[in-house]
Enzyme design. Structure first.
Site, PDB file in Angstrom:
ATOM      1  N   CYS A 164      -2.532   9.393   3.245  1.00  0.00           N
ATOM      2  CA  CYS A 164      -1.614   8.396   1.530  1.00  0.00           C
ATOM      3  C   CYS A 164      -2.825   8.550   0.419  1.00  0.00           C
ATOM      4  CB  CYS A 164      -1.191   7.441   1.686  1.00  0.00           C
ATOM      5  SG  CYS A 164      -2.850   6.193   2.648  1.00  0.00           S
ATOM      6  N   GLU A 184       0.784  -1.004  -0.185  1.00  0.00           N
ATOM      7  CA  GLU A 184       0.143  -0.112   0.574  1.00  0.00           C
ATOM      8  C   GLU A 184       1.050   1.486  -0.165  1.00  0.00           C
ATOM      9  OE1 GLU A 184      -1.521   3.489   0.952  1.00  0.00           O
ATOM     10  OE2 GLU A 184      -2.027   2.150   2.820  1.00  0.00           O
TER      11      GLU A 184
END
Length: 497
Positions: A305, A271
């Site tokens: 993010c 990720e």
């Protein structure tokens, strides 16, 4: 002694910053359920981003610690994989309950180490607890299937099994959510796990590990270490024991870990970074959009993010959106997370502060217009003003590099195709947002945007029950939801006759 033993006071803010600092725990290495201190290990200071002052030291794992943890994971996996899915589920649910019982204590650690405002910190505790709760339920549903056989005396089965011991690496911006996502997914699937906590925000990961053991996890199934990421990754990825590696962090580091994992035939679950575009079309309620966009953008000081960062706005409403977002950003109160009026805390470190300053300086050189913010705040700690940048074009670093800070960059567009091209022009593909009145526009954009998560007329990207993963250079596989458990499982075909 539990890191949270003396902090269990409910879920309302009942403490002062000074009291919380006094309670900051002594940190060691949690190996196979035992917290280990001293023994000549080197240490690193954990810095309070609100003041710039040291909270305390965290010890750094040795090579012997890394070996011991992975050996324990090997033995622990033999026990945990044979534990029934029902019993595993009961334990994970107890973890979720215990986290909620200790919400204030965990929130204190989040505010101290990351600088989050109090309500945001409590929100992270609840999101993390929800991940354990979801994994507890979904882990009981490791369904296979029966394939009709061509032969009358044969039974063809598809079985789902845990992949094996998992090596996990987490970054600093989600001190409780990210370790919870990896721990709960791996444990819910029946895997053991060794986790490298960020030395910048270690206390939450260690406290979480202790909670899991308090709830009855067999010794060895989980270890939490903090130390040199290169040494730990080399040790764990080269070991024949580990069968998968899961990492949350930058694309650059994720690529290196992926190469290392594949070289040893271990599954890479990545990720990675984002630079999320937002498409805003004519017809939306500008004021409502601005209020919610600013809230989403400046959550966790922009250190998320999937934070919205590149705002592409149809030209007919562009000036109004710039004005409305600027006005909303000016309302944000920046300060200490223990102050009830605070809506945004500091950046995590001096390093992050300098990176944001460099992006704004470069944007100004490129002629971008700063409508509010754009400056470091004159106070102790690592505070930067919420910043809106208008008239952004593609040549500046800000337009091409994930800011990971409190900056929103706005650009006008004239056509749907232009907006999609702007959104897809970068190699990132984690999150994307679309705001429009017409369903046809939302439907087309959902298909056309190159991202693992496309959010239409909203801002919440992930829930425990939904998959979370990136496309292109933003990741491989998904965490969360059914897909998150599947990432930690192998598929086996068996034929019985």
């Amino acid at each position: 002694m539990s890191l949270l033993e003396e902090q269990d006071t409910g879920n309302q803010m009942t403490t002062t910053r000074a009291d919380a600092v006094k309670r900051y725990p002594k940190l060691g290495q949690l190996i196979a359920g035992e917290m280990k201190y001293g023994d000549g290990r080197s240490t690193m200071d954990v810095i309070d981003p609100t003041t710039g002052i040291t909270l305390g030291p965290v010890s750094m794992a040795t090579e012997a610690d890394a070996d011991e943890a992975v050996d324990a994971a090997s033995a622990g996996f033999g026990v945990w994989r044979k534990t029934s899915a029902f019993e595993r589920s009961r334990l994970l649910r107890r973890v979720a309950d215990r986290m909620r019982e200790r919400a204030e204590a965990l929130a204190e650690l989040l505010v101290l180490e990351l600088g989050k405002p109090w309500n945001e910190a409590l929100g992270e505790v609840e999101v993390a607890a929800g991940m354990w709760e979801w994994a507890a339920e979904e882990g009981r549903r490791a369904y296979g299937r029966v394939i009709p056989s061509r032969e009358g005396n044969a039974r063809q089965l598809v079985l789902v099994e845990p992949v094996g011991p998992v090596a996990a690496f987490v970054t600093w911006n989600g001190p409780l959510v990210t370790p919870s996502r990896k721990m709960s997914g791996a444990l819910g699937a029946g895997c053991s796990i060794v986790l490298r906590a960020s030395e910048e925000v270690p206390a939450c990961a260690f406290a979480l590990g202790q909670i899991v053991y308090e709830c009855g996890l067999p010794a060895g199934v989980l270890s939490v270490l903090s130390g040199d990421p290169v040494m730990l990754s080399n040790k764990w990825l080269e070991s024949p024991v580990t069968r998968a590696v899961t990492f949350t962090g930058s694309t650059q580091v994720g690529k290196l870990l992926s190469q290392q994992a594949v070289a040893h035939m271990k599954r890479p679950i990545m990720e990675l970074g984002g630079h999320a575009p937002v498409l805003a079309f004519d017809g939306i309620d500008v004021q409502t959009f601005a209020e919610r966009a600013v809230a989403a953008k400046f959550a966790n000081s922009g250190q998320v993010c999937f934070a919205p960062t590149r705002f592409y706005v149809e030209r007919s409403i562009y000036a109004d959106v710039v004005d409305a977002m600027t006005a909303e950003a000016k309302k944000i109160i920046v300060g200490c997370g223990f102050d009830p009026s605070t809506r945004m805390g500091p950046l995590k470190s001096e390093r992050r502060l300098r990176a944001v300053e460099e992006l704004i300086a470069d944007a100004k050189r490129c002629g971008f217009r700063v409508t509010t913010g754009g400056t470091r705040l004159d106070r102790p700690g690592f505070f930067y003003a919420p910043t809106i940048v208008a008239d952004a074009t593609t040549e500046a670093k800000l337009s091409n590099t994930e800011p990971f800070g409190p900056i929103a960059a706005l650009t006008p567009f004239d056509t749907y195709d232009e907006a999609i091209n702007l959104a897809n022009r970068l190699p990132y593909g984690l999150g994307a947002y679309v705001h429009a009145r017409e369903f046809e526009t939302l439907h087309r954009a959902t298909d056309d945007l190159e991202a693992g998560n496309v959010i239409c007329n909203g801002w919440r990207v992930t829930y425990p029950e939904t998959p979370f993963g990136g496309h292109k250079e933003s990741g491989m596989f998904s965490e969360g939801g059914v897909e998150g458990l599947r990432a930690f499982q192998n598929v086996k075909y068996a034929s019985l006759s």
